[in-house]
Design a protein around this motif. Structure first.
Motif, PDB file in Angstrom:
ATOM      1  N   LEU A 181      53.274  38.651  56.622  1.00  0.00           N
ATOM      2  CA  LEU A 181      52.560  38.603  57.904  1.00  0.00           C
ATOM      3  C   LEU A 181      51.185  37.951  57.731  1.00  0.00           C
ATOM      4  O   LEU A 181      50.737  37.184  58.588  1.00  0.00           O
ATOM      5  CB  LEU A 181      52.405  40.014  58.483  1.00  0.00           C
ATOM      6  N   ALA A 182      50.541  38.257  56.587  1.00  0.00           N
ATOM      7  CA  ALA A 182      49.191  37.724  56.350  1.00  0.00           C
ATOM      8  C   ALA A 182      49.198  36.206  56.154  1.00  0.00           C
ATOM      9  O   ALA A 182      48.175  35.550  56.369  1.00  0.00           O
ATOM     10  CB  ALA A 182      48.570  38.406  55.131  1.00  0.00           C
ATOM     11  N   THR A 183      50.333  35.650  55.757  1.00  0.00           N
ATOM     12  CA  THR A 183      50.388  34.186  55.609  1.00  0.00           C
ATOM     13  C   THR A 183      50.644  33.510  56.960  1.00  0.00           C
ATOM     14  O   THR A 183      50.347  32.338  57.124  1.00  0.00           O
ATOM     15  CB  THR A 183      51.518  33.752  54.643  1.00  0.00           C
ATOM     16  N   LEU A 184      51.201  34.239  57.918  1.00  0.00           N
ATOM     17  CA  LEU A 184      51.589  33.615  59.185  1.00  0.00           C
ATOM     18  C   LEU A 184      50.603  33.848  60.330  1.00  0.00           C
ATOM     19  O   LEU A 184      50.550  33.066  61.262  1.00  0.00           O
ATOM     20  CB  LEU A 184      52.953  34.168  59.629  1.00  0.00           C
ATOM     21  N   PHE A 185      49.853  34.948  60.260  1.00  0.00           N
ATOM     22  CA  PHE A 185      49.018  35.325  61.407  1.00  0.00           C
ATOM     23  C   PHE A 185      47.553  35.460  60.987  1.00  0.00           C
ATOM     24  O   PHE A 185      47.267  35.707  59.809  1.00  0.00           O
ATOM     25  CB  PHE A 185      49.509  36.650  62.008  1.00  0.00           C
ATOM     26  N   PRO A 186      46.635  35.330  61.947  1.00  0.00           N
ATOM     27  CA  PRO A 186      45.214  35.522  61.610  1.00  0.00           C
ATOM     28  C   PRO A 186      44.974  36.919  61.030  1.00  0.00           C
ATOM     29  O   PRO A 186      45.588  37.898  61.497  1.00  0.00           O
ATOM     30  CB  PRO A 186      44.508  35.374  62.954  1.00  0.00           C
ATOM     31  N   LYS A 187      44.085  36.974  60.050  1.00  0.00           N
ATOM     32  CA  LYS A 187      43.792  38.259  59.377  1.00  0.00           C
ATOM     33  C   LYS A 187      43.396  39.354  60.369  1.00  0.00           C
ATOM     34  O   LYS A 187      43.789  40.501  60.222  1.00  0.00           O
ATOM     35  CB  LYS A 187      42.628  38.080  58.385  1.00  0.00           C
ATOM     36  N   ILE A 188      42.600  38.966  61.359  1.00  0.00           N
ATOM     37  CA  ILE A 188      42.118  39.995  62.294  1.00  0.00           C
ATOM     38  C   ILE A 188      43.269  40.623  63.078  1.00  0.00           C
ATOM     39  O   ILE A 188      43.265  41.819  63.345  1.00  0.00           O
ATOM     40  CB  ILE A 188      41.026  39.452  63.256  1.00  0.00           C
ATOM     41  N   ASP A 189      44.281  39.817  63.422  1.00  0.00           N
ATOM     42  CA  ASP A 189      45.413  40.356  64.184  1.00  0.00           C
ATOM     43  C   ASP A 189      46.314  41.220  63.306  1.00  0.00           C
ATOM     44  O   ASP A 189      46.889  42.212  63.776  1.00  0.00           O
ATOM     45  CB  ASP A 189      46.216  39.220  64.829  1.00  0.00           C
ATOM     46  N   VAL A 190      46.451  40.837  62.036  1.00  0.00           N
ATOM     47  CA  VAL A 190      47.253  41.654  61.104  1.00  0.00           C
ATOM     48  C   VAL A 190      46.550  43.000  60.906  1.00  0.00           C
ATOM     49  O   VAL A 190      47.165  44.071  61.007  1.00  0.00           O
ATOM     50  CB  VAL A 190      47.440  40.921  59.757  1.00  0.00           C
ATOM     51  N   ALA A 191      45.242  42.945  60.656  1.00  0.00           N
ATOM     52  CA  ALA A 191      44.474  44.188  60.453  1.00  0.00           C
ATOM     53  C   ALA A 191      44.569  45.073  61.697  1.00  0.00           C
ATOM     54  O   ALA A 191      44.786  46.289  61.595  1.00  0.00           O
ATOM     55  CB  ALA A 191      43.014  43.864  60.140  1.00  0.00           C
ATOM     56  N   ALA A 192      44.418  44.457  62.862  1.00  0.00           N
ATOM     57  CA  ALA A 192      44.439  45.223  64.118  1.00  0.00           C
ATOM     58  C   ALA A 192      45.787  45.917  64.310  1.00  0.00           C
ATOM     59  O   ALA A 192      45.853  47.082  64.718  1.00  0.00           O
ATOM     60  CB  ALA A 192      44.144  44.303  65.303  1.00  0.00           C
ATOM     61  N   ALA A 193      46.877  45.209  63.990  1.00  0.00           N
ATOM     62  CA  ALA A 193      48.212  45.788  64.187  1.00  0.00           C
ATOM     63  C   ALA A 193      48.480  46.918  63.193  1.00  0.00           C
ATOM     64  O   ALA A 193      49.071  47.941  63.559  1.00  0.00           O
ATOM     65  CB  ALA A 193      49.265  44.697  64.046  1.00  0.00           C
ATOM     66  N   TYR A 194      48.051  46.747  61.953  1.00  0.00           N
ATOM     67  CA  TYR A 194      48.243  47.833  60.971  1.00  0.00           C
ATOM     68  C   TYR A 194      47.422  49.060  61.353  1.00  0.00           C
ATOM     69  O   TYR A 194      47.881  50.191  61.238  1.00  0.00           O
ATOM     70  CB  TYR A 194      47.896  47.362  59.545  1.00  0.00           C
ATOM     71  N   GLN A 195      46.195  48.823  61.789  1.00  0.00           N
ATOM     72  CA  GLN A 195      45.356  49.956  62.189  1.00  0.00           C
ATOM     73  C   GLN A 195      45.996  50.686  63.368  1.00  0.00           C
ATOM     74  O   GLN A 195      46.104  51.910  63.369  1.00  0.00           O
ATOM     75  CB  GLN A 195      43.952  49.461  62.556  1.00  0.00           C
ATOM     76  N   ARG A 196      46.457  49.923  64.364  1.00  0.00           N
ATOM     77  CA  ARG A 196      47.047  50.542  65.547  1.00  0.00           C
ATOM     78  C   ARG A 196      48.337  51.278  65.182  1.00  0.00           C
ATOM     79  O   ARG A 196      48.594  52.391  65.660  1.00  0.00           O
ATOM     80  CB  ARG A 196      47.296  49.489  66.635  1.00  0.00           C
ATOM     81  N   ALA A 197      49.154  50.668  64.294  1.00  0.00           N
ATOM     82  CA  ALA A 197      50.406  51.316  63.881  1.00  0.00           C
ATOM     83  C   ALA A 197      50.099  52.639  63.169  1.00  0.00           C
ATOM     84  O   ALA A 197      50.759  53.655  63.405  1.00  0.00           O
ATOM     85  CB  ALA A 197      51.201  50.385  62.965  1.00  0.00           C
ATOM     86  N   LEU A 198      49.092  52.611  62.309  1.00  0.00           N
ATOM     87  CA  LEU A 198      48.673  53.854  61.633  1.00  0.00           C
ATOM     88  C   LEU A 198      48.317  54.918  62.670  1.00  0.00           C
ATOM     89  O   LEU A 198      48.744  56.075  62.577  1.00  0.00           O
ATOM     90  CB  LEU A 198      47.458  53.572  60.732  1.00  0.00           C
ATOM     91  N   GLU A 199      47.526  54.499  63.676  1.00  0.00           N
ATOM     92  CA  GLU A 199      47.083  55.449  64.699  1.00  0.00           C
ATOM     93  C   GLU A 199      48.275  56.012  65.475  1.00  0.00           C
ATOM     94  O   GLU A 199      48.347  57.214  65.736  1.00  0.00           O
ATOM     95  CB  GLU A 199      46.105  54.762  65.672  1.00  0.00           C
ATOM     96  N   VAL A 200      49.223  55.144  65.820  1.00  0.00           N
ATOM     97  CA  VAL A 200      50.381  55.579  66.618  1.00  0.00           C
ATOM     98  C   VAL A 200      51.214  56.583  65.822  1.00  0.00           C
ATOM     99  O   VAL A 200      51.539  57.676  66.308  1.00  0.00           O
ATOM    100  CB  VAL A 200      51.241  54.351  67.031  1.00  0.00           C
ATOM    101  N   VAL A 201      51.555  56.216  64.591  1.00  0.00           N
ATOM    102  CA  VAL A 201      52.441  57.070  63.791  1.00  0.00           C
ATOM    103  C   VAL A 201      51.748  58.398  63.463  1.00  0.00           C
ATOM    104  O   VAL A 201      52.342  59.478  63.610  1.00  0.00           O
ATOM    105  CB  VAL A 201      52.887  56.339  62.499  1.00  0.00           C
ATOM    106  N   ALA A 202      50.486  58.327  63.059  1.00  0.00           N
ATOM    107  CA  ALA A 202      49.776  59.557  62.668  1.00  0.00           C
ATOM    108  C   ALA A 202      49.537  60.468  63.870  1.00  0.00           C
ATOM    109  O   ALA A 202      49.713  61.689  63.773  1.00  0.00           O
ATOM    110  CB  ALA A 202      48.463  59.215  61.981  1.00  0.00           C
TER     111      ALA A 202
END
Ligand SMILES: [Fe+2]
Length: 486
Positions: A181-202
């Protein structure tokens, strides 16, 4: 200063265990069980040898890693009943747990077995975005606020199996996936999605157990509890009315957790943590000796607090070293660099001077009494906020007057200072408030790039000179930087 005897043991235990936990968590392969046994044997031998060297012959009492994390958050909260949540990379076969704390008893009601680890999940994106896993997760939290989480959120969430009160991380949700994902998308969007996924699951996980138990007070520990934004989301779960995060939430806290567990009988009369100034302090005589050895001119100023406040008001950077060092990862005023929070640009030039790359702005230290003027939804999280462990949405007053401490998403992670917790630091901010009408200053840890927070006067002097900071307020002594760069 020579460390007390018990500290020596404590540091050795904490150090050895964190190395092992990290190594095991990093492996994350099918052979992790065998690896764990091998490490366990080495660790056991090394520990027993070290204890013998210290003259300790007693039988060792061992505790489950997540039980130790649970004990830290619960007993330090001072609460009589709470839902205890732990989430981390790995420890004693688990990556998380939910317990009920009642009186002096802790009863586990759910466990998350490794490798279903939100800690490892977040470490993978930290590494894939070019940062050090188990170390730079805070940078990802900061970076995430700049991106759009929606682009990749569903893709990432599809690699979790979520069910009520439980989740599993699919095998395909690994470091290769985050790298891809980090090779295909801007770093900020990858970071944002991982952070949000963490928040959703937790938050889904926690909310279910809150609903099932009817307990509205959460206490939280484990490495994932260092995620200040996740902590805000957990507090925002509608049924949650109270949150406390253990100030030394990572594995550095586990030794204290074990100590709490063996001292259970005296825990009946426990008090909530009011401070974490548990570290070393140094006499004026030692400080003066170190300043002289460094060839620095200084003056004794009593009281020093109004002078420091005036310097901050005048736009000077003041490094403050006073009293006992903080326990845990945050500097809470005794080993802190202070500056006025009125200019957002400070986040660039001061970080540059300190050799740091940060995406989250400096944190504010705010007078406890002024919390409602600065932050929304504070009630129930004010204890956590004394230790800078949770973000809040900022009020317009805060955004207007202390823009340097407000992130692009309008949040800040304050330290709320109570006078009784740290009278000297409180006085500095109060005097600054009287001069400026602003009840917050920037408080960032007193250290140089990638180094630990300064402990001794010698560390402080070196970082002060290297960072080219304007003033050093050390004990009652004031030192002006020989270069006075700014
Ligand atoms: Fe842990």
């Amino acid at each position: 200063m020579e460390k007390p005897f018990v500290h020596k043991i404590f540091y050795r235990l904490a150090g050895v265990e964190s190395v092992i936990s990290r190594n095991i968590a990093r492996r994350g392969s099918h052979s992790w069980g065998q690896e764990a046994l091998k490490y366990h044997k080495t660790w056991q031998d090394e520990l027993e040898e070290n204890l013998r060297e210290l003259g300790l012959q007693d039988k060792l009492k061992r505790f489950d890693h997540h039980l130790a994390h649970s004990a830290t958050a619960y007993f330090a909260s001072g609460l009589e009943r709470a839902l205890i949540v732990t989430l981390d990379g790995y420890g004693s076969g688990l990556a998380g747990s939910v317990c009920i704390g009642e009186g002096t008893h802790i009863r586990r009601i759910h466990k998350l077995e490794y490798p279903h680890s939100l800690g490892t999940f977040y470490e993978s994106v930290t590494s894939s975005l070019g940062f050090k896993p188990s170390r730079h997760e805070g940078k990802i939290v900061g970076l995430a606020a700049y991106g759009n989480p929606e682009i990749l959120l569903d893709t990432i969430l599809s690699r979790f199996d979520q069910e009520p009160g439980n989740f599993r991380v699919r095998e395909s949700n690994n470091i290769y996936f985050s790298r891809y994902l980090a090779t295909l998308f801007p770093k900020i969007d990858v970071a944002a999605a991982y952070q949000r996924a963490l928040e959703v699951v937790a938050t889904n996980y926690v909310q279910h157990h809150v609903q099932q138990t009817g307990i509205d007070a959460i206490v939280f520990a484990g490495g994932v509890a260092a995620n200040v934004k996740l902590n805000q989301r957990i507090f925002e779960i509608p049924e949650v009315n109270h949150i406390f995060i253990y100030p030394n939430m990572g594995d550095g806290g586990c030794g204290t957790g074990a100590a709490f567990l063996v001292s259970r009988e005296i825990m009946e009369n426990r008090e909530p943590y009011q401070t974490v100034y548990f570290g070393s302090d140094y006499s004026d005589a030692v400080i003066i000796q170190e300043l002289r050895a460094a060839g620095l001119a200084f003056e004794k100023v009593t009281p020093i607090e109004p002078v420091v406040a005036k310097l901050i008001h005048d736009g000077k950077v003041v490094a403050r070293f006073n009293g006992r060092m903080e326990y845990g990862p945050r500097a809470l005023g005794n080993r802190s660099i202070l500056y006025r929070a009125t200019e957002p640009e400070v986040n660039q030039w001061l970080n540059q001077r300190l050799g740091r790359t940060e995406f989250m702005p400096f944190a504010p230290a705010t007078l406890f009494e002024e919390r409602y003027r600065c932050y929304d939804n504070v009630d129930g999280a004010e204890h956590a906020a004394q230790f800078m462990t949770i973000t809040f949405n900022c009020t317009d007053f805060m955004k207007r007057n202390s823009p340097a401490a407000v992130h692009v998403d309008g949040t800040a992670r304050p330290q709320l200072i109570r006078e009784e917790a740290n009278p000297s630091f409180y006085r500095i901010v109060r005097e600054y408030y009287q001069l400026s009408g602003i009840p917050s200053v920037i408080n960032t840890s007193f250290n140089m790039h990638e180094e630990p927070i300064v402990n001794s006067p010698g560390d402080a002097i070196r970082a002060f000179l290297q960072g080219n900071l304007d003033y050093l307020a050390i004990g009652n002594l004031l030192v002006r930087h020989p270069m006075q760069a700014r």
